[in-house]
Scaffold this motif. Structure first.
Motif, PDB file in Angstrom:
ATOM      1  N   GLU A  70       0.812  -1.216   0.000  1.00 32.10           N
ATOM      2  CA  GLU A  70       0.000   0.000   0.000  1.00 32.10           C
ATOM      3  C   GLU A  70       0.844   1.264   0.000  1.00 32.10           C
ATOM      4  OE1 GLU A  70      -2.394  -0.146   3.500  1.00 32.10           O
ATOM      5  OE2 GLU A  70      -3.078  -2.174   3.098  1.00 32.10           O
ATOM      6  N   LEU A  71       2.104   1.133   0.375  1.00 32.37           N
ATOM      7  CA  LEU A  71       2.942   2.278   0.646  1.00 32.37           C
ATOM      8  C   LEU A  71       4.314   2.079   0.011  1.00 32.37           C
ATOM      9  CD1 LEU A  71       3.210   4.916   2.403  1.00 32.37           C
ATOM     10  CD2 LEU A  71       3.954   3.425   4.261  1.00 32.37           C
ATOM     11  N   ILE A  72       4.864   3.168  -0.551  1.00 28.64           N
ATOM     12  CA  ILE A  72       6.173   3.115  -1.191  1.00 28.64           C
ATOM     13  C   ILE A  72       7.069   4.156  -0.533  1.00 28.64           C
ATOM     14  CG2 ILE A  72       7.453   3.431  -3.353  1.00 28.64           C
ATOM     15  CD1 ILE A  72       4.725   2.806  -4.778  1.00 28.64           C
ATOM     16  N   PHE A  73       8.275   3.739  -0.181  1.00 33.01           N
ATOM     17  CA  PHE A  73       9.284   4.641   0.348  1.00 33.01           C
ATOM     18  C   PHE A  73      10.433   4.742  -0.635  1.00 33.01           C
ATOM     19  CE2 PHE A  73       7.275   4.303   4.444  1.00 33.01           C
ATOM     20  CZ  PHE A  73       7.576   5.525   5.039  1.00 33.01           C
ATOM     21  N   ILE A  74      11.037   5.922  -0.688  1.00 27.51           N
ATOM     22  CA  ILE A  74      12.245   6.140  -1.479  1.00 27.51           C
ATOM     23  C   ILE A  74      13.256   6.793  -0.559  1.00 27.51           C
ATOM     24  CG2 ILE A  74      13.284   7.296  -3.460  1.00 27.51           C
ATOM     25  CD1 ILE A  74      10.570   7.203  -4.832  1.00 27.51           C
ATOM     26  N   TYR A  75      14.491   6.320  -0.631  1.00 23.89           N
ATOM     27  CA  TYR A  75      15.565   6.832   0.211  1.00 23.89           C
ATOM     28  C   TYR A  75      16.551   7.613  -0.641  1.00 23.89           C
ATOM     29  CZ  TYR A  75      13.364   3.692   3.413  1.00 23.89           C
ATOM     30  OH  TYR A  75      12.425   3.073   4.202  1.00 23.89           O
ATOM     31  N   VAL A  76      16.833   8.854  -0.229  1.00 28.74           N
ATOM     32  CA  VAL A  76      17.671   9.775  -0.992  1.00 28.74           C
ATOM     33  C   VAL A  76      18.869  10.171  -0.132  1.00 28.74           C
ATOM     34  CG1 VAL A  76      17.743  11.973  -2.218  1.00 28.74           C
ATOM     35  CG2 VAL A  76      15.598  10.669  -2.137  1.00 28.74           C
ATOM     36  N   SER A  77      20.061  10.040  -0.683  1.00 30.01           N
ATOM     37  CA  SER A  77      21.276  10.416   0.038  1.00 30.01           C
ATOM     38  C   SER A  77      21.308  11.911   0.301  1.00 30.01           C
ATOM     39  CB  SER A  77      22.521  10.031  -0.756  1.00 30.01           C
ATOM     40  OG  SER A  77      22.596   8.637  -0.908  1.00 30.01           O
ATOM     41  N   ASN A  78      21.832  12.276   1.455  1.00 32.35           N
ATOM     42  CA  ASN A  78      21.991  13.674   1.829  1.00 32.35           C
ATOM     43  C   ASN A  78      22.771  14.416   0.747  1.00 32.35           C
ATOM     44  OD1 ASN A  78      22.018  16.027   3.357  1.00 32.35           O
ATOM     45  ND2 ASN A  78      23.886  15.432   4.413  1.00 32.35           N
ATOM     46  N   GLY A  79      22.285  15.587   0.381  1.00 34.00           N
ATOM     47  CA  GLY A  79      22.955  16.399  -0.624  1.00 34.00           C
ATOM     48  C   GLY A  79      22.485  16.165  -2.039  1.00 34.00           C
ATOM     49  N   ASN A  80      21.697  15.127  -2.262  1.00 33.32           N
ATOM     50  CA  ASN A  80      21.199  14.849  -3.607  1.00 33.32           C
ATOM     51  C   ASN A  80      19.860  15.577  -3.785  1.00 33.32           C
ATOM     52  OD1 ASN A  80      20.629  13.877  -6.124  1.00 33.32           O
ATOM     53  ND2 ASN A  80      20.990  11.725  -5.603  1.00 33.32           N
ATOM     54  N   ASP A  81      19.949  16.894  -3.801  1.00 31.02           N
ATOM     55  CA  ASP A  81      18.744  17.726  -3.866  1.00 31.02           C
ATOM     56  C   ASP A  81      17.974  17.547  -5.165  1.00 31.02           C
ATOM     57  OD1 ASP A  81      19.292  18.734  -1.336  1.00 31.02           O
ATOM     58  OD2 ASP A  81      20.472  20.395  -2.132  1.00 31.02           O
ATOM     59  N   ALA A  82      18.678  17.266  -6.261  1.00 30.06           N
ATOM     60  CA  ALA A  82      17.998  17.055  -7.544  1.00 30.06           C
ATOM     61  C   ALA A  82      17.097  15.830  -7.469  1.00 30.06           C
ATOM     62  CB  ALA A  82      19.015  16.911  -8.671  1.00 30.06           C
ATOM     63  N   ALA A  83      17.583  14.749  -6.858  1.00 31.50           N
ATOM     64  CA  ALA A  83      16.770  13.537  -6.723  1.00 31.50           C
ATOM     65  C   ALA A  83      15.582  13.788  -5.796  1.00 31.50           C
ATOM     66  CB  ALA A  83      17.615  12.383  -6.200  1.00 31.50           C
ATOM     67  N   LEU A  84      15.831  14.472  -4.690  1.00 28.83           N
ATOM     68  CA  LEU A  84      14.739  14.766  -3.757  1.00 28.83           C
ATOM     69  C   LEU A  84      13.657  15.587  -4.450  1.00 28.83           C
ATOM     70  CD1 LEU A  84      13.671  14.510  -0.877  1.00 28.83           C
ATOM     71  CD2 LEU A  84      14.960  16.581  -0.316  1.00 28.83           C
ATOM     72  N   LYS A  85      14.047  16.574  -5.195  1.00 23.20           N
ATOM     73  CA  LYS A  85      13.090  17.409  -5.939  1.00 23.20           C
ATOM     74  C   LYS A  85      12.328  16.575  -6.973  1.00 23.20           C
ATOM     75  CE  LYS A  85      12.884  21.620  -8.686  1.00 23.20           C
ATOM     76  NZ  LYS A  85      13.625  22.724  -9.285  1.00 23.20           N
ATOM     77  N   PHE A  86      13.034  15.669  -7.650  1.00 19.25           N
ATOM     78  CA  PHE A  86      12.420  14.774  -8.641  1.00 19.25           C
ATOM     79  C   PHE A  86      11.284  13.971  -8.000  1.00 19.25           C
ATOM     80  CE2 PHE A  86      12.260  10.529 -10.597  1.00 19.25           C
ATOM     81  CZ  PHE A  86      12.108  10.833 -11.933  1.00 19.25           C
ATOM     82  N   TYR A  87      11.546  13.347  -6.848  1.00 17.40           N
ATOM     83  CA  TYR A  87      10.531  12.514  -6.199  1.00 17.40           C
ATOM     84  C   TYR A  87       9.388  13.349  -5.636  1.00 17.40           C
ATOM     85  CZ  TYR A  87      14.126   8.981  -6.698  1.00 17.40           C
ATOM     86  OH  TYR A  87      15.069   8.131  -7.216  1.00 17.40           O
ATOM     87  N   LEU A  88       9.701  14.489  -5.052  1.00 19.52           N
ATOM     88  CA  LEU A  88       8.640  15.356  -4.526  1.00 19.52           C
ATOM     89  C   LEU A  88       7.734  15.851  -5.649  1.00 19.52           C
ATOM     90  CD1 LEU A  88      10.691  17.420  -1.908  1.00 19.52           C
ATOM     91  CD2 LEU A  88       9.084  15.542  -1.453  1.00 19.52           C
ATOM     92  N   SER A  89       8.294  16.083  -6.830  1.00 20.62           N
ATOM     93  CA  SER A  89       7.482  16.538  -7.962  1.00 20.62           C
ATOM     94  C   SER A  89       6.597  15.433  -8.517  1.00 20.62           C
ATOM     95  CB  SER A  89       8.378  17.087  -9.076  1.00 20.62           C
ATOM     96  OG  SER A  89       9.045  16.045  -9.765  1.00 20.62           O
ATOM     97  N   ARG A  90       6.835  14.213  -8.101  1.00 22.93           N
ATOM     98  CA  ARG A  90       6.031  13.070  -8.547  1.00 22.93           C
ATOM     99  C   ARG A  90       5.082  12.583  -7.463  1.00 22.93           C
ATOM    100  NH1 ARG A  90       9.857  14.160 -11.723  1.00 22.93           N
ATOM    101  NH2 ARG A  90       9.906  13.433 -13.866  1.00 22.93           N
ATOM    102  N   GLY A  91       4.756  13.465  -6.532  1.00 18.55           N
ATOM    103  CA  GLY A  91       3.729  13.170  -5.543  1.00 18.55           C
ATOM    104  C   GLY A  91       4.204  12.550  -4.248  1.00 18.55           C
TER     105      GLY A  91
END
Length: 111
Positions: A70-91
């Protein structure tokens, strides 16, 4: 022979057996099983071509194929702001930090 240019590492996790790992939030209603996208990587020269988006979509489709997830988690390394922004932009929504901020966790409930 082809040379790998990137990869995605997606798993189904049993939260019961990994409760004390620090990777999951301390929610009262955390599902027993969750989908986890732990790594999505492409060599620098292959970024910006849409390959990461395609691999991300394939991982999400794979998670959707499991009726007990029911739930999906994604783990992003500290400092990888581009990846964090990518996932946040996808809900996805920020959940918590792991290992004193070394990793940021985001989550999303399946459709």
């Amino acid at each position: 022979m082809g040379i790998p240019v990137g990869y995605a590492f997606s798993t189904i996790e049993d939260t019961e057996s990994n409760k004390d790992s620090g990777f999951y939030p301390e929610w009262d209603n955390l599902p027993k099983k969750i989908g986890c996208l732990s790594n999505l990587y492409f060599q620098d020269k292959y970024r910006g071509l849409g390959l990461g988006s395609k691999m991300f979509e394939m991982s999400m489709e794979w998670f959707e194929s499991f009726s007990d997830i029911e739930l999906i988690f994604i783990y992003v390394s500290n400092g990888n702001d581009a990846a964090l922004k990518f996932y946040l932009s996808r809900g996805f929504t920020f959940s918590h930090e792991v290992w004193n901020g070394f990793i940021k966790a985001v989550y999303k409930f399946k459709k």
